[in-house]
Design a protein around this motif. Structure first.
Motif, PDB file in Angstrom:
ATOM      1  N   PRO A 243       0.816  -1.217   0.000  1.00 20.42           N
ATOM      2  CA  PRO A 243       0.000   0.000   0.000  1.00 20.42           C
ATOM      3  C   PRO A 243       0.851   1.268   0.000  1.00 20.42           C
ATOM      4  CG  PRO A 243      -0.829  -1.563   1.616  1.00 20.42           C
ATOM      5  CD  PRO A 243       0.495  -2.089   1.150  1.00 20.42           C
ATOM      6  N   ALA A 244       0.376   2.294  -0.673  1.00 21.69           N
ATOM      7  CA  ALA A 244       1.071   3.582  -0.650  1.00 21.69           C
ATOM      8  C   ALA A 244       1.050   4.141   0.769  1.00 21.69           C
ATOM      9  CB  ALA A 244       0.388   4.556  -1.605  1.00 21.69           C
ATOM     10  N   PRO A 245       2.160   4.689   1.229  1.00 20.43           N
ATOM     11  CA  PRO A 245       2.168   5.247   2.586  1.00 20.43           C
ATOM     12  C   PRO A 245       1.295   6.490   2.679  1.00 20.43           C
ATOM     13  CG  PRO A 245       4.194   5.825   1.449  1.00 20.43           C
ATOM     14  CD  PRO A 245       3.456   4.870   0.552  1.00 20.43           C
ATOM     15  N   ARG A 246       0.653   6.643   3.825  1.00 22.05           N
ATOM     16  CA  ARG A 246      -0.179   7.825   4.065  1.00 22.05           C
ATOM     17  C   ARG A 246       0.365   8.607   5.253  1.00 22.05           C
ATOM     18  NH1 ARG A 246      -6.269   5.601   4.570  1.00 22.05           N
ATOM     19  NH2 ARG A 246      -5.256   4.483   6.256  1.00 22.05           N
ATOM     20  N   LEU A 247       0.140   9.898   5.220  1.00 23.56           N
ATOM     21  CA  LEU A 247       0.449  10.750   6.358  1.00 23.56           C
ATOM     22  C   LEU A 247      -0.823  11.476   6.752  1.00 23.56           C
ATOM     23  CD1 LEU A 247       2.296  12.182   8.386  1.00 23.56           C
ATOM     24  CD2 LEU A 247       2.871  13.818   6.584  1.00 23.56           C
ATOM     25  N   VAL A 248      -1.310  11.182   7.948  1.00 24.69           N
ATOM     26  CA  VAL A 248      -2.481  11.874   8.489  1.00 24.69           C
ATOM     27  C   VAL A 248      -1.986  12.906   9.484  1.00 24.69           C
ATOM     28  CG1 VAL A 248      -4.606  11.643   9.829  1.00 24.69           C
ATOM     29  CG2 VAL A 248      -3.983   9.873   8.159  1.00 24.69           C
TER      30      VAL A 248
ATOM     31  N   ASP B 111     -12.258  11.470  16.097  1.00 24.82           N
ATOM     32  CA  ASP B 111     -12.958  10.199  16.287  1.00 24.82           C
ATOM     33  C   ASP B 111     -13.894   9.892  15.123  1.00 24.82           C
ATOM     34  OD1 ASP B 111     -14.608  12.301  16.978  1.00 24.82           O
ATOM     35  OD2 ASP B 111     -15.558  11.266  18.651  1.00 24.82           O
ATOM     36  N   VAL B 112     -14.391  10.932  14.462  1.00 29.91           N
ATOM     37  CA  VAL B 112     -15.241  10.742  13.287  1.00 29.91           C
ATOM     38  C   VAL B 112     -14.393  10.538  12.035  1.00 29.91           C
ATOM     39  CG1 VAL B 112     -16.977  11.803  11.795  1.00 29.91           C
ATOM     40  CG2 VAL B 112     -17.125  12.087  14.278  1.00 29.91           C
ATOM     41  N   ALA B 113     -13.445  11.445  11.816  1.00 29.23           N
ATOM     42  CA  ALA B 113     -12.645  11.414  10.595  1.00 29.23           C
ATOM     43  C   ALA B 113     -11.785  10.158  10.497  1.00 29.23           C
ATOM     44  CB  ALA B 113     -11.759  12.653  10.525  1.00 29.23           C
ATOM     45  N   LEU B 114     -11.119   9.786  11.583  1.00 32.07           N
ATOM     46  CA  LEU B 114     -10.198   8.657  11.523  1.00 32.07           C
ATOM     47  C   LEU B 114     -10.925   7.334  11.345  1.00 32.07           C
ATOM     48  CD1 LEU B 114      -7.554   9.699  14.183  1.00 32.07           C
ATOM     49  CD2 LEU B 114      -7.615  10.158  11.724  1.00 32.07           C
ATOM     50  N   ALA B 115     -12.141   7.242  11.871  1.00 35.85           N
ATOM     51  CA  ALA B 115     -12.929   6.025  11.663  1.00 35.85           C
ATOM     52  C   ALA B 115     -13.249   5.845  10.181  1.00 35.85           C
ATOM     53  CB  ALA B 115     -14.212   6.076  12.483  1.00 35.85           C
TER      54      ALA B 115
ATOM     55  N   ILE C  63     -11.398   7.238   7.681  1.00 32.97           N
ATOM     56  CA  ILE C  63     -10.138   7.066   6.959  1.00 32.97           C
ATOM     57  C   ILE C  63      -9.648   5.635   7.072  1.00 32.97           C
ATOM     58  CG2 ILE C  63      -7.685   7.709   6.972  1.00 32.97           C
ATOM     59  CD1 ILE C  63      -8.626  10.521   7.909  1.00 32.97           C
ATOM     60  N   GLY C  64      -9.717   5.080   8.292  1.00 35.36           N
ATOM     61  CA  GLY C  64      -9.230   3.725   8.517  1.00 35.36           C
ATOM     62  C   GLY C  64      -7.722   3.687   8.661  1.00 35.36           C
ATOM     63  N   LEU C  65      -7.225   3.990   9.841  1.00 35.32           N
ATOM     64  CA  LEU C  65      -5.784   3.953  10.081  1.00 35.32           C
ATOM     65  C   LEU C  65      -5.273   2.519   9.975  1.00 35.32           C
ATOM     66  CD1 LEU C  65      -5.498   6.387  13.130  1.00 35.32           C
ATOM     67  CD2 LEU C  65      -5.209   6.899  10.698  1.00 35.32           C
ATOM     68  N   ASP C  66      -4.011   2.368   9.577  1.00 33.84           N
ATOM     69  CA  ASP C  66      -3.431   1.042   9.422  1.00 33.84           C
ATOM     70  C   ASP C  66      -1.917   1.127   9.561  1.00 33.84           C
ATOM     71  OD1 ASP C  66      -2.268   1.780   6.883  1.00 33.84           O
ATOM     72  OD2 ASP C  66      -4.218   1.455   5.948  1.00 33.84           O
ATOM     73  N   PRO C  67      -1.219  -0.016   9.515  1.00 33.42           N
ATOM     74  CA  PRO C  67       0.234  -0.006   9.703  1.00 33.42           C
ATOM     75  C   PRO C  67       1.031   0.659   8.582  1.00 33.42           C
ATOM     76  CG  PRO C  67      -0.661  -2.144  10.286  1.00 33.42           C
ATOM     77  CD  PRO C  67      -1.752  -1.397   9.597  1.00 33.42           C
ATOM     78  N   PHE C  68       0.375   1.106   7.529  1.00 34.80           N
ATOM     79  CA  PHE C  68       1.060   1.827   6.462  1.00 34.80           C
ATOM     80  C   PHE C  68       0.758   3.325   6.526  1.00 34.80           C
ATOM     81  CE2 PHE C  68       0.679  -2.526   5.151  1.00 34.80           C
ATOM     82  CZ  PHE C  68       1.931  -2.814   4.640  1.00 34.80           C
ATOM     83  N   THR C  69       0.254   3.765   7.655  1.00 36.61           N
ATOM     84  CA  THR C  69      -0.107   5.162   7.869  1.00 36.61           C
ATOM     85  C   THR C  69       0.757   5.761   8.966  1.00 36.61           C
ATOM     86  OG1 THR C  69      -2.407   4.717   7.232  1.00 36.61           O
ATOM     87  CG2 THR C  69      -1.998   6.735   8.465  1.00 36.61           C
TER      88      THR C  69
END
Length: 233
Positions: free
Chosen positions: A73-78, A126-130, A132-138
């Motif tokens: 997966p492409a890395p993400r930066l939140v 708590d709304v936005a991140l749910a 987005i779906g954080l994961d180990p590539f973020t």
């Protein structure tokens, strides 16, 4: 490619999980290997290297040539906080290959005029991140100095096993932050994953310099950790 295999590959991509497509060059046979399946695979050593680096490679097994295609997966930066540092950090991170998302419920700050072309979420974490779906590539960078915004984001990132978690603030500020997060049940080992003060120690002063330090630290963590992150998460 077989349709069932394509469906499986697309499913892993959609779920943002790393996998490796194994192609036998002479026969054309293909199969998909997931991170959890590596240890039992006859190509385990080669597959582990591809998962570790995220880079495709050609290998020879006996008289057979096999191509291992990394599907990472492409890395993400939140980023929480539509602040001055974020204005410098977002375009830098995009140039470096990250998908950037900025979360800030303060609509006076999270505007397209201040962040042209950036994925803005003017919502509470708590709304936005749910969604987005954080994961180990973020990676997550908490930059608001506001516990109501940063703390939920940090908890979410640590729980999801994000490969990088950083927070702006002095050592005194961070000590108070650790007390708040510990009171929510996070262990000392988990909290130790937070980079704070955030960024590499390069003597940064201006928002742009701090952004450089943050991005450098994020990239360092990304390249140090294997692509097979979900096994350790």
């Amino acid at each position: 490619m077989d349709l069932a295999l394509l469906d499986a590959l697309n499913g892993e991509r959609a779920a943002r999980r790393a996998s490796v497509l194994v192609t036998e060059l002479e026969s054309g046979r293909q199969r998909l290997v997931l991170a959890a399946q590596v240890a039992a695979d006859p190509l385990a050593d080669h597959l582990a290297e591809v998962f570790r680096t995220g880079r495709s490679r050609l290998v020879e097994v006996g008289n057979e040539r096999v191509f291992l295609t990394a599907q990472v997966p492409a890395p993400r930066l939140v980023i929480t906080g539509a602040v001055h540092i974020s204005q410098a950090l977002a375009p830098m991170a995009t140039t470096a290959g990250f998908d950037v998302i900025i979360v800030d419920p303060r609509t006076a700050f999270a505007t397209p005029e201040r962040f042209p072309g950036v994925d803005l979420r003017a919502q509470w974490p708590d709304v936005a991140l749910a969604r987005i779906g954080l994961d180990p590539f973020t990676a997550l960078a908490a930059l608001t100095h506001d516990p109501k915004i940063d703390d939920p984001a940090l908890v979410g990132a640590l729980t999801a096993g994000c490969f990088y978690v950083g927070a702006l603030g002095s050592r005194k500020t961070h000590a108070a932050r650790l007390e708040r997060l510990a009171a929510q049940g996070l262990s000392r080992e988990t909290l130790a994953r937070i980079h704070s003060p955030i960024g590499l120690d390069i003597g940064s002063v201006s928002p742009a310099e701090i952004a450089v330090a943050i991005l450098g630290e994020v990239i360092a963590d990304l390249r140090r950790r294997p692509a097979m992150r979900e096994q350790a998460a």
